[in-house]
Design an enzyme around this catalytic site. Structure first.
Site, mmCIF file in Angstrom:
data_model
loop_
_atom_site.group_PDB
_atom_site.id
_atom_site.type_symbol
_atom_site.label_atom_id
_atom_site.label_comp_id
_atom_site.label_asym_id
_atom_site.label_seq_id
_atom_site.Cartn_x
_atom_site.Cartn_y
_atom_site.Cartn_z
ATOM 1 N N ASP A 188 0.926 -1.248 -0.313
ATOM 2 C CA ASP A 188 -0.100 -0.160 0.073
ATOM 3 C C ASP A 188 0.865 1.227 -0.112
ATOM 4 O O ASP A 188 2.049 1.120 -0.098
ATOM 5 C CB ASP A 188 -0.842 0.104 1.283
ATOM 6 C CG ASP A 188 -0.113 -0.488 2.458
ATOM 7 O OD1 ASP A 188 1.057 -0.020 2.621
ATOM 8 O OD2 ASP A 188 -0.772 -1.114 3.328
ATOM 9 N N ASP A 231 1.819 5.072 1.707
ATOM 10 C CA ASP A 231 1.579 6.030 2.682
ATOM 11 C C ASP A 231 2.299 7.343 2.338
ATOM 12 O O ASP A 231 3.283 7.276 1.498
ATOM 13 C CB ASP A 231 2.300 5.512 3.865
ATOM 14 C CG ASP A 231 1.778 4.342 4.421
ATOM 15 O OD1 ASP A 231 0.385 4.088 4.535
ATOM 16 O OD2 ASP A 231 2.440 3.429 4.937
ATOM 17 N N ASP A 255 11.466 3.920 12.284
ATOM 18 C CA ASP A 255 12.042 2.805 13.110
ATOM 19 C C ASP A 255 13.506 2.606 12.133
ATOM 20 O O ASP A 255 14.560 2.651 12.892
ATOM 21 C CB ASP A 255 11.321 1.594 13.121
ATOM 22 C CG ASP A 255 10.556 1.249 11.851
ATOM 23 O OD1 ASP A 255 10.656 1.834 10.713
ATOM 24 O OD2 ASP A 255 9.629 0.194 11.962
HETATM 25 P P1 ATP Z 1 4.759 -3.295 5.449
HETATM 26 O O1 ATP Z 1 5.396 -3.670 3.941
HETATM 27 O O2 ATP Z 1 4.758 -4.431 6.216
HETATM 28 O O3 ATP Z 1 3.718 -2.304 5.164
HETATM 29 P P2 ATP Z 1 6.007 -0.763 6.488
HETATM 30 O O4 ATP Z 1 7.445 -0.276 6.487
HETATM 31 O O5 ATP Z 1 5.054 -0.112 5.286
HETATM 32 O O6 ATP Z 1 6.027 -2.277 5.849
HETATM 33 P P3 ATP Z 1 3.992 -0.036 8.188
HETATM 34 O O7 ATP Z 1 3.457 -0.594 9.426
HETATM 35 O O8 ATP Z 1 2.684 0.053 7.121
HETATM 36 O O9 ATP Z 1 5.232 -0.792 7.727
HETATM 37 O O10 ATP Z 1 4.318 1.410 8.579
HETATM 38 C C1 ATP Z 1 4.668 2.430 7.634
HETATM 39 C C2 ATP Z 1 5.929 3.286 7.987
HETATM 40 O O11 ATP Z 1 5.646 3.820 9.553
HETATM 41 C C3 ATP Z 1 7.231 2.429 8.266
HETATM 42 O O12 ATP Z 1 7.779 2.351 7.107
HETATM 43 C C4 ATP Z 1 8.075 3.287 9.121
HETATM 44 O O13 ATP Z 1 8.549 4.281 8.556
HETATM 45 C C5 ATP Z 1 6.961 3.755 10.412
HETATM 46 N N1 ATP Z 1 6.715 2.934 11.360
HETATM 47 C C6 ATP Z 1 5.621 2.070 11.211
HETATM 48 N N2 ATP Z 1 6.152 1.372 12.594
HETATM 49 C C7 ATP Z 1 6.752 1.813 13.434
HETATM 50 C C8 ATP Z 1 7.342 1.894 14.579
HETATM 51 N N3 ATP Z 1 6.862 0.910 15.605
HETATM 52 N N4 ATP Z 1 8.319 2.817 15.209
HETATM 53 C C9 ATP Z 1 8.655 3.865 14.191
HETATM 54 N N5 ATP Z 1 8.317 3.844 13.060
HETATM 55 C C10 ATP Z 1 7.421 2.956 12.430
HETATM 56 MG MG MG Z 2 3.099 -0.056 4.753
#
Ligand code: ATP
Ligand code: MG
Length: 450
Positions: A72, A74, A150
């Site tokens: 997705d 963001d 993170d």
């Molecule tokens: P996925 O492919 O699983 O969606 P993602 O990195 O996009 O991986 P998300 O949970 O959608 O994971 O989170 C979006 C963004 O928000 C991450 O890339 C990161 O920058 C930030 N983020 C998410 N969770 C945390 C956390 N616990 N602490 C700090 N930053 C976070």
């Molecule tokens: Mg994501």
């Protein structure tokens, strides 16, 4: 047209506004605006045309840079949630603690988040005794937003209008070197939010990256902090991990780091017992395959598989002590769910699905009369049948049973009729059926042999 032109100029101008960040030409890294979804591109364009700063951020940028298809998109912006909402007719503000805006673009939902920062005056009074951040709801500037993310590879901002990547923490280099690095001091960041430890393992497994030694070292010692994470978040994270398409690898890595006990209270027991370990491994291999083929997987099915051997163990004990099969199955199901429930807030809907998958298992053994047809019509038949095949594959249910059902499913009406087992072979059923109340699960009590 004019607006678009201005936006391009604005995008170029933006390059000079990123102090402390590298602004890279996205095309040099194989990233172009036509690779992102239409909805997310339009969202960023609209925000920029209104004079705000807006970027694609997080997992989508990371995945595109390594040639994966993002799950997705963001968007991060300096517009306040209410300002974002005013830019889009079809949008709504969600979340109370920290507001984000869902922008609806055709069938796509784009999540727009305002830049977040750190609390003024540091984190004093905002953490629990272990350093876990209790609040994280302050708006900030772009640099601060990058800092609170993170991992370096998750803090990349793609501007699809200017086609640049804003990189505050050398994330592009880490991506190239397949290295997962925490932004800031890893121990502090894990203490702030222990879920980051699980995210580290999940991401490393998904991407095939190594966890930077500095980020890896504190994991084992801090593993118990996962216990303090609110259970709803833990369920979310567990599901993400199990549905990542890399569940087997993730669990292996979690185990190696000593982190698996915190996810499901019984996971360590499940994985230490060879019989259940094999079952869980096969279940997760199947799920990984489905996810990679982009087929749906149900969370109920996953939890049902993870907890099945806990149910089985208890069920066997109860039956050995002379209890009736079906009532003791239901007792075992309840207590397995209750034990997990202390730690994991499995929603009522998921718990309902789990129960159905389990309670349908004994019904597969009834292969005479109308019963197989009734089971075929059951709304959860497919999940229960897949579950049966899993049991067969792990050697817990007879291969012949799985084969019979597979053939029965494929067969035409007359073939099905010919396949039914003669009712006589089911000795006492007739007598029992006349006596017993015809409630669905209990009527199978006499033929349960699992
Ligand atoms: P996925 O492919 O699983 O969606 P993602 O990195 O996009 O991986 P998300 O949970 O959608 O994971 O989170 C979006 C963004 O928000 C991450 O890339 C990161 O920058 C930030 N983020 C998410 N969770 C945390 C956390 N616990 N602490 C700090 N930053 C976070
Ligand atoms: Mg994501």
């Amino acid at each position: 047209m004019f607006k678009k032109f201005m936006a391009r100029i604005f995008g170029r101008y933006a390059k000079t506004r990123h102090k402390n960040a590298a602004v890279l030409d996205a095309r040099k890294y194989g990233l172009r605006r036509d690779q992102i979804s239409n909805g997310s591109l339009r969202t960023v364009e609209t925000l920029q045309q209104r004079g705000y700063r807006a970027f694609i951020v997080g997992g989508a940028v990371r995945d595109l840079l390594i040639g994966e298809k993002p799950k997705d998109y963001d968007v991060a912006t300096d517009a306040m949630p209410e300002e974002v909402r005013q830019c889009f007719r079809r949008s709504r503000v969600i979340g109370r603690r920290f507001q984000i805006v869902h922008v609806l673009m055709g069938s796509e939902t784009v999540e727009v988040t305002t830049f977040r920062g750190r609390h003024p005056g540091g984190a004093k009074g905002l953490t629990d005794n272990h350093g876990r951040l209790l609040r994280d709801n302050v708006f900030g500037n772009h640099k601060e937003d990058a800092e609170r993310r993170d991992f370096t590879i998750n803090a990349l901002y793609f501007d699809p209008v200017a086609e640049t990547i804003v990189d505050y923490h050398n994330g592009v280099a880490d991506l190239k070197e397949k290295r997962l690095r925490v932004i800031g001091d890893p121990e502090t960041r894990y203490r702030e939010d222990p879920v980051r430890m699980l995210r580290a393992v999940r991401l490393a497994a998904k991407l095939g990256f190594v966890i930077d030694p500095k980020a890896q070292k504190p994991l084992r010692g801090l593993a118990p902090l996962i216990e303090n994470v609110p259970s709803a978040r833990l369920v979310d994270e567990t599901l993400k991990l199990l549905m990542s398409g890399h569940a087997v690898e993730s669990l292996e890595r979690l185990r190696a780091e000593g982190l698996h006990g915190g996810l499901l209270p019984l996971l360590d027991i499940v994985l230490d017992n060879p019989r259940s370990e094999r079952f869980v491994r096969q279940a997760l291999q199947g799920t990984d395959r489905r996810v990679r083929e982009r087929k749906p997987v149900s969370s109920g099915f996953l939890f049902a598989a993870l907890l099945w051997h806990d149910v089985l163990d208890q069920w066997e004990t109860l039956r050995d002590s002379g209890e009736l099969p079906m009532p003791s199955l239901f007792l075992s199901m309840d207590s397995a769910l209750a034990r997990q429930g202390e730690k994991l807030a499995i929603t009522r809907r998921i718990a309902g699905d789990i129960r159905e998958i389990w309670s349908l298992q004994p019904r597969f053994e009834q292969r005479a009369g109308k019963r197989p047809y009734g089971l075929l019509e059951h709304p959860r038949f497919r999940a229960a049948y897949d579950f049966l095949l899993l049991r067969v594959e792990s050697g817990e249910a007879p291969a012949e049973l799985g084969q019979w059902w597979t053939e029965f499913l494929d067969a035409g009406a007359s073939e099905r009729a010919a396949m039914l087992l003669p009712a006589e072979t089911r000795g006492t059923r007739r007598r029992r059926r006349r006596r017993a109340a015809p409630s669905a699960p209990l009527e199978s009590a006499d033929s349960t042999t699992i």
